[in-house]
Design a protein around this motif. Sequence first.
Motif, PDB file in Angstrom:
ATOM      1  N   ILE A 147     -31.829   5.280  15.894  1.00 38.68           N
ATOM      2  CA  ILE A 147     -32.162   4.935  14.495  1.00 38.68           C
ATOM      3  C   ILE A 147     -30.933   5.084  13.604  1.00 38.68           C
ATOM      4  CG2 ILE A 147     -33.495   5.676  12.482  1.00 38.68           C
ATOM      5  CD1 ILE A 147     -35.746   6.455  14.516  1.00 38.68           C
ATOM      6  N   THR A 148     -30.161   6.161  13.804  1.00 40.25           N
ATOM      7  CA  THR A 148     -28.953   6.421  13.012  1.00 40.25           C
ATOM      8  C   THR A 148     -27.935   5.293  13.189  1.00 40.25           C
ATOM      9  OG1 THR A 148     -29.287   8.807  13.269  1.00 40.25           O
ATOM     10  CG2 THR A 148     -27.098   8.086  12.558  1.00 40.25           C
ATOM     11  N   ILE A 149     -27.771   4.814  14.426  1.00 43.58           N
ATOM     12  CA  ILE A 149     -26.815   3.727  14.700  1.00 43.58           C
ATOM     13  C   ILE A 149     -27.293   2.422  14.068  1.00 43.58           C
ATOM     14  CG2 ILE A 149     -25.811   2.279  16.527  1.00 43.58           C
ATOM     15  CD1 ILE A 149     -25.840   4.863  18.277  1.00 43.58           C
ATOM     16  N   ARG A 150     -28.595   2.156  14.147  1.00 40.57           N
ATOM     17  CA  ARG A 150     -29.139   0.922  13.546  1.00 40.57           C
ATOM     18  C   ARG A 150     -28.933   0.939  12.024  1.00 40.57           C
ATOM     19  NH1 ARG A 150     -29.839  -3.299  16.666  1.00 40.57           N
ATOM     20  NH2 ARG A 150     -31.481  -4.083  15.324  1.00 40.57           N
ATOM     21  N   LYS A 151     -29.120   2.090  11.394  1.00 44.12           N
ATOM     22  CA  LYS A 151     -28.872   2.198   9.949  1.00 44.12           C
ATOM     23  C   LYS A 151     -27.392   1.984   9.647  1.00 44.12           C
ATOM     24  CE  LYS A 151     -32.693   5.286   8.701  1.00 44.12           C
ATOM     25  NZ  LYS A 151     -33.058   6.659   8.258  1.00 44.12           N
TER      26      LYS A 151
END
Length: 362
Positions: A147-151
């Motif tokens: 999720i952090t990478i997608r953001k």
Amino acid sequence: MNTSELNSFIAILIYGSLVLLSLLTLANPLKVNKKANFWFGLFLFLWSTFWLDEILFLVTDSPIEFHSLLPVRFIQYLTPIFFYFSVLFFTNPSFTFKIADTKYFLLPTVFLITLWCIALGYEKPFEYLSIILILIQALFYTGLSYITIRKHQKKIQQFSSNTEGINLNWLEYIILVLLIVNIIYVIYNLLYDPKSLNFFINTVFLVVIYFVAYYSLKQKEIYPLEEQQRNELISIDADSDTEEVKRKLISDEELVKIKTQLENTMELHKPYLDSELNLIKLADMISVSTHQLSYVINTGFEKNFFQYVNEFRVEYAKVLLKQNDSKLSILGIAYESGFNSKTSFNTTFKKVTGLTPSEFKK
């Protein structure tokens, strides 16, 4: 060489590769993403310990249950957390640990209590609980990292016109592969003999490790090294949220003025032909702050920085593609138009026009 010998050879390659890669990452010869590489190097070292059982068996010729030692099990349990910390610092090098971040050690504390109960002799219920906690920890931090990478991939479009080298796609792919492999391994452990899967698992991990080595050692600095500029860009990321964009940073008259100034600069000076163009460079050209320019692009054009700049590049490329007497190849046109690779050119061109550059040329 039979399957058992081949599996042992692969285990040696995995362990040696991970230890070497962890040392290289910690040494960080390129001096980029320093905090992220520190945590990523520790993650790689912890990851390597999962193969120590096999290595010690090959060295001593007798089975050594290194992995089953309770202190070792606890240290290995921290592996997903260290991976997540590296992702945190890759996506935000200005991140600092606060008291609230002690929540990251809630699961490890529960796991430590579980190991203590096992050491006291309550093996049956707590052994199963430890396996469940390992699975929860792996899934939770794998998901959180993803999720952090997608953001992050959305955030960098607010200030960079070419995101290919800084979008952390390689970490995203690693997460997906490791998640699938670990799920297969856990299911196999519960239902079948896990030893029969060792060769397959080790082969997949060896491929993943060389993939990690290639991309981690070539990873560029994601944010500017200069602290003020870096913090400025990180704060702009937050301003890209819908509610923040709606909040007026400048008056409507000022917005129209900067918007006109920006359009004139793009038409006359063609800064988009610079493949390294970013929000800081463009803001300097029109003498406004990065916050103001980001606001104007988000609100005045209803686009992010990446979309705004690359639409100009696509229009310029279309002109070059229409020239029948041009001696430029598709790759040459990509570079001339400000793209830094054929892949990003094809992807962006098709997203804007619905056609690939080759289809458009025909």
